[in-house]
Write an enzyme that holds these catalytic residues in place. Structure first.
Site, PDB file in Angstrom:
ATOM      1  N   ALA A  45       0.815  -1.205   0.000  1.00 32.30           N
ATOM      2  CA  ALA A  45       0.000   0.000   0.000  1.00 32.30           C
ATOM      3  C   ALA A  45       0.851   1.258   0.000  1.00 32.30           C
ATOM      4  CB  ALA A  45      -0.922   0.001   1.221  1.00 32.30           C
TER       5      ALA A  45
ATOM      6  N   ILE B 228       3.823   1.792  -1.324  1.00 27.54           N
ATOM      7  CA  ILE B 228       4.637   2.044  -2.524  1.00 27.54           C
ATOM      8  C   ILE B 228       3.730   2.336  -3.712  1.00 27.54           C
ATOM      9  CG2 ILE B 228       6.315   1.048  -4.117  1.00 27.54           C
ATOM     10  CD1 ILE B 228       7.277  -0.706  -1.785  1.00 27.54           C
TER      11      ILE B 228
ATOM     12  N   GLU C 198       3.332   1.936  -6.954  1.00 30.21           N
ATOM     13  CA  GLU C 198       3.980   1.186  -8.036  1.00 30.21           C
ATOM     14  C   GLU C 198       3.850   1.856  -9.393  1.00 30.21           C
ATOM     15  OE1 GLU C 198       2.939  -1.658  -4.756  1.00 30.21           O
ATOM     16  OE2 GLU C 198       1.892  -0.073  -5.835  1.00 30.21           O
TER      17      GLU C 198
ATOM     18  N   ASP D 129      26.203  29.703 -25.332  1.00 30.78           N
ATOM     19  CA  ASP D 129      27.282  30.064 -26.234  1.00 30.78           C
ATOM     20  C   ASP D 129      26.819  31.258 -27.061  1.00 30.78           C
ATOM     21  OD1 ASP D 129      29.705  29.877 -27.545  1.00 30.78           O
ATOM     22  OD2 ASP D 129      28.951  28.487 -29.054  1.00 30.78           O
TER      23      ASP D 129
ATOM     24  N   ASP E 274      27.002  24.570 -29.543  1.00 36.15           N
ATOM     25  CA  ASP E 274      26.960  23.893 -30.837  1.00 36.15           C
ATOM     26  C   ASP E 274      28.315  23.335 -31.256  1.00 36.15           C
ATOM     27  OD1 ASP E 274      28.294  26.233 -31.282  1.00 36.15           O
ATOM     28  OD2 ASP E 274      27.102  26.866 -33.007  1.00 36.15           O
TER      29      ASP E 274
ATOM     30  N   ASN F 131      -2.650   6.150  -1.794  1.00 34.03           N
ATOM     31  CA  ASN F 131      -1.868   5.112  -1.119  1.00 34.03           C
ATOM     32  C   ASN F 131      -1.932   5.267   0.398  1.00 34.03           C
ATOM     33  OD1 ASN F 131      -0.992   4.788  -3.841  1.00 34.03           O
ATOM     34  ND2 ASN F 131       0.804   3.711  -3.084  1.00 34.03           N
TER      35      ASN F 131
ATOM     36  N   GLU G 175      -4.980   3.758   1.762  1.00 32.81           N
ATOM     37  CA  GLU G 175      -4.864   2.300   1.869  1.00 32.81           C
ATOM     38  C   GLU G 175      -4.105   1.914   3.130  1.00 32.81           C
ATOM     39  OE1 GLU G 175      -2.929   1.360  -1.779  1.00 32.81           O
ATOM     40  OE2 GLU G 175      -4.494   2.321  -2.979  1.00 32.81           O
TER      41      GLU G 175
ATOM     42  N   THR H 124      -6.599   1.101 -11.043  1.00 33.45           N
ATOM     43  CA  THR H 124      -7.573   2.176 -10.834  1.00 33.45           C
ATOM     44  C   THR H 124      -6.934   3.490 -10.404  1.00 33.45           C
ATOM     45  OG1 THR H 124      -7.966   1.365  -8.582  1.00 33.45           O
ATOM     46  CG2 THR H 124      -9.436   0.583 -10.305  1.00 33.45           C
ATOM     47  N   ASP H 125      -5.741   3.457  -9.797  1.00 31.45           N
ATOM     48  CA  ASP H 125      -5.044   4.707  -9.453  1.00 31.45           C
ATOM     49  C   ASP H 125      -4.324   5.307 -10.644  1.00 31.45           C
ATOM     50  OD1 ASP H 125      -5.913   4.584  -6.915  1.00 31.45           O
ATOM     51  OD2 ASP H 125      -3.982   4.180  -5.976  1.00 31.45           O
TER      52      ASP H 125
END
Length: 901
Positions: free
Chosen positions: A289, A291, A293, A335, A641, A707, A710, A738-739
């Site tokens: 919960a 982390i 992901e 430059d 450049d 999160n 959760e 769903t997130d």
């Protein structure tokens, strides 16, 4: 003069005469090296090539993607799942790890090709003198002491000291930033001369544009100036971008939160003597919960979307994170040549006896306009005479071609004179046909003038151009009001002072004179009785779009600093013309004024950081200056450049190369390439970067509040002893499905023009401030209360079993998090019309997520994996209440307190 050992690349070679090098390197300038001696030296010193370094392989880059604290925690979670027999859950976590690893691998697989580009400069053959004969050999076979022969069109293959020159001009702009070709000589340069002022030297990788010469090779391979730059490119470390550092810091903070909560939960569980397996499963759910992901995937897609937007505006981004980094940039080193200027020479100033005029040549329209000064000088007879003398005393060729680039052959200054003539309404071809050339006195470093003899209508015309002092010495009259009048020493001194003032203003000056006679003059036709016409000042013109772009940078709080290898006066002139500096800021520091960063006192550092224009700066000094600002906490962008810019482009937080006129080395070292070479495109990229950072901040706020809810649901349920309302696999599904879609919609939000009217954010400020963390906690608590409330009500009052309770919690939390996206509008507008509700991607994300949630209920495989139980109408009402309640509460409190604005 210190002695230099034989067969050792010579340091400070510009301080040595040809005779000294003959002794030191044991070479005969008339015969060159013998074949045997050249072979012996080649075997001892190695080839004239840049050293290859071992590059990271694909496997190394791939393995690095699995090195990180978050990865280790997820891997441990997968291992625990397999140990507890939860195979499906373990496989799901491994799939998430694999997706993140593939994403990171793709991003890193665009490793820099800088060294390969540098080596491509070695491929051309070279001509050397060996055994008394001119031989063409591969450039990597050149060795120390070789006699190198160069002529117009050659790319110099090694560093060397010139001992014979004939009108030799070399374009060193890629190495030094010098706009104009450098006229070479055999005279020893002063001891502390920077590269741009070492006129007795040839440098590997530069281009010969005129004349020819011979040089003794004093440096090969890695010991050339190009080789030293190659070494700096390799050694310049490209650290993690600010965004990467901030996300890593954020991840570590999340981990500590997780560890703390898990440890507290385990302690309470052991005190209560709860089942160990249940405690482990709950701790595992907490880890999953905590982390986010999907954060790296969403960040990648948000950056990629910004990259596509920029590509439409001719900005190519090679590193995705570079888009956001540029948005946070508060210092830009730029430059001069090719970035602020057009990298081509034009007539800029006319100084005639009748007055001065600053002009601009419009090549496309074929017109000449007066920018400043006295336009009446262009009506004078002397002006028209000057235009024609510039055409006649000229060996260049310029051919405009419709629909494509014009054909330009010859010295850039002489090409500029032909463009000037066309702009003045004079056809160079007609002038040269009307005045056939009969003789020429070529320019030399001794006379410093060029003269041509022409015949027309049985009369002879002498045309002369050159250094002002030399031309004036040969003039006894000056053309005024169409008539030659006497030119005295006082007038000559005044003209010379004007010429010196023009040079001090950064212009390259040439004086012009003529003479008309009835009889053909002798060979000394340029030496006397000339009539002075005037002086033309040449300049690499500024790009027209630069000034408004710099103004935008000022409004956005971005400091722009010019760093060039060109002449100080030229740098200051261009800086003034583009309004990089304001009146009263005319300060320029040169490479001689700069100490290594470690030797600077506090006062000296302050002086350096107060300066906006730096000239005659070496590649190593550019690195030092970037390091100085980075140590000060600034996010530094670098534009360039040339080959000389490559180390600084790599060292900076964001390297920006010019795509049209830039070298391949610069383009491949940089993080971004401007296809149109426009500084204005940098401002566009900065704006996009700021938008992306704000979008990233917003979706991280969304993800973490989700999160955190959760975490609170699992933790509070454990402390209250009401069971485990969420299973680990259900949490993982919410996080990666769903997130992610609403977060992704937030990440590709619409542009906010107001961001470019604000100062850059503090580089030390994290992605999320303390206020943001309070908001995350607040949002999470409200959602947690709603979700645990329906879970408790369903299991305690409605008699639902644990499986049904898990199902209600899963859908309640999913629904609450989907609607939570509407709580994240900035405060501009109102709840029903703002940047969230007008974002079409938000609505598509919600539709997709609702469809996925419906499928988890009706598809047997998904419902079985996620432990979904059949639901009653009561359950559906509870889920709806849990989703709507947080939005109502948050919006009411927002209206009452302003919290969240």
């Amino acid at each position: 003069m210190t002695s230099v050992p034989s067969l050792t690349p010579i340091e400070n070679a510009h301080e040595f005469s040809a005779d000294q090098l003959v002794d030191q390197l044991q070479v005969n300038t008339k015969a060159g090296l013998t074949k045997d001696e050249a072979r012996r030296r080649f075997e001892e010193l190695g080839p004239n090539a840049l050293q290859e370094t071992k590059r990271e392989g694909a496997l190394t880059i791939l393995l690095r993607q699995f090195n990180g604290v978050i990865v280790w925690i997820l891997a441990a979670a997968a291992a625990i799942s397999f140990f507890l027999g939860d195979t499906v859950e373990g496989v799901a976590i491994l799939i998430v790890l694999l997706i993140n690893a593939i994403t990171g691998f793709v991003l890193e697989w665009n490793a820099s090709q800088s060294m390969e580009a540098l080596r491509k400069l070695d491929t051309a053959p070279a001509r050397v003198l060996r055994d008394g004969r001119i031989q063409e050999i591969p450039s990597d076979e050149i060795t120390l002491g070789d006699v190198l022969l160069v002529e117009a069109g050659d790319v110099v293959s090694a560093d060397g000291n010139l001992f014979d020159v004939n009108q030799l001009g070399v374009d060193e702009s890629a190495l030094t930033g010098e706009s104009l070709p450098v006229e070479k000589s055999t005279a020893i340069s002063v001891a502390d001369a920077p590269l741009g002022d070492q006129h007795n030297r040839l440098f590997k990788g530069t281009a010969v544009v005129s004349g020819n010469g011979r040089a003794i090779v004093t440096g090969i391979g890695q010991h050339t100036e190009l080789g030293k730059i190659a070494t700096m490119v390799e050694e310049a470390e490209r650290s993690a971008t600010p965004l990467e550092e901030k996300l890593n810091s954020l991840a570590k903070r999340l981990i500590w939160i997780t560890v703390g909560l898990a440890a507290l939960f385990m302690i309470v569980g052991f005190v209560r003597q709860e089942e160990p397996k249940l405690l482990i499963e709950t701790a595992l759910a907490l880890a999953i919960a905590a982390i986010p992901e999907g954060m790296s995937v969403v960040a990648t897609i948000a950056l990629a979307y910004g990259m596509l937007r920029l590509a439409e505006k001719k900005v190519i981004v090679k590193r995705l994170s570079a888009v956001e980094t540029l948005g946070g940039t508060n210092v830009i080193f730029t430059d001069k040549t090719g970035t602020l200027t057009q990298n081509r020479i034009e007539v800029n100033t006319l100084q005639l006896p009748e007055g001065m005029a600053e002009v601009r040549v419009d090549e496309q329209a074929g017109k000449l306009e007066v920018v400043q000064g006295e336009a009446t000088v262009m009506d004078d007879h002397g002006y028209h005479k000057l235009v024609r003398i510039g055409v006649l005393c000229n060996n260049a060729d310029y051919e405009p071609r419709e629909g494509e680039d014009a054909k330009e052959v010859g010295d850039p200054v002489e090409v500029a004179l032909l463009k000037f003539a066309l702009g003045a309404g004079v056809n160079p071809d007609e002038v040269t046909q009307q005045h056939p050339r009969k003789a020429e006195k070529a320019f030399s470093s001794d006379t410093r003038i060029m003269g041509t003899l022409h015949e027309a209508d049985k009369r002879y015309l002498v045309a002369v151009k050159g250094a002002t002092e030399e031309v004036l010495d040969r003039c006894d009259t000056v053309l005024k009001n169409g008539q030659p009048i006497s030119l005295g020493e006082t007038e000559k001194d005044a003209i010379q002072q004007v010429s010196e003032k023009m040079a001090a203003d950064g212009l390259r000056t040439l004086a012009f004179a003529y003479r008309e006679v009835n009889e053909r003059p002798g060979d000394d036709f340029t030496e006397q009785n000339l009539t002075y016409l005037g002086i033309i000042g040449f300049l690499d013109p500024p790009r027209t779009e630069v000034t408004p772009a710099l103004q935008s940078c000022r409004e956005a709080g971005i400091k722009v600093i010019m760093v060039t290898g060109d002449h100080p006066a030229t740098a200051l002139t261009v800086a003034s013309k583009v309004r990089l500096i304001e009146p009263g800021e005319e300060i320029v520091l040169t490479g001689k004024d700069l100490k290594p960063i470690g030797e600077l006192s506090a006062a000296e550092k302050e002086r350096v950081m107060a300066c906006r224009v730096f000239a005659r700066v070496s590649p190593a000094q550019k690195l030092d200056m970037i390091d100085l600002y980075q140590q000060n906490g600034d996010i530094v962008g670098m534009t360039g450049d040339g080959v000389n810019d490559a180390p600084a482009l790599k060292k900076s937080d964001i390297g920006i190369a010019m795509g049209q006129r830039g070298t391949q080395v610069a383009a491949e070292t940089a993080d971004m390439v401007l296809k149109d070479d426009s500084f204005a495109s940098i401002v566009t990229a900065i704006g996009q970067g700021r938008v992306i950072f704000e979008n990233i901040r917003k979706f991280i706020l969304f993800l973490l509040s989700c999160n955190m809810s959760e975490i609170f649901v699992v933790t509070f349920a454990g402390f209250l002893g009401v069971g485990n309302p969420l299973l680990p696999l259900q949490i993982l599904f919410i996080n990666i499905v769903t997130d992610v879609f609403p977060a992704l919609a937030l990440g590709v939000g619409r542009e906010n023009r107001e961001l470019m009217k604000q100062p850059p954010r503090n580089p030390d400020t994290p992605v999320l401030t303390n206020r943001d963390w309070w908001m995350i906690t607040y949002y999470a608590l409200v959602m947690t209360i709603a979700v645990l409330g329906v879970y408790w009500f369903g299991t305690r009052n409605l008699g639902m079993n644990q499986g049904m309770g898990n199902t209600i919690t899963f859908y309640s939390l999913s629904f609450a998090q989907l609607l939570h996206v509407f709580n994240l509008y900035s405060g501009h507008g109102h709840f029903f019309r703002n940047e969230i509700t007008t974002n079409k991607f938000i609505w598509w994300a919600l539709v997709v997520c609702v469809v996925i949630l419906v499928l988890t209920y009706y598809v047997p495989f998904l419902s079985q994996v996620l432990s979904i139980q059949p639901m009653t109408n009561q359950a559906l009402l509870l889920i709806a209440a849990a989703g709507i309640f947080p939005v109502i509460v948050i919006q009411v409190i927002r209206k009452l307190t302003g919290l969240g604005e």
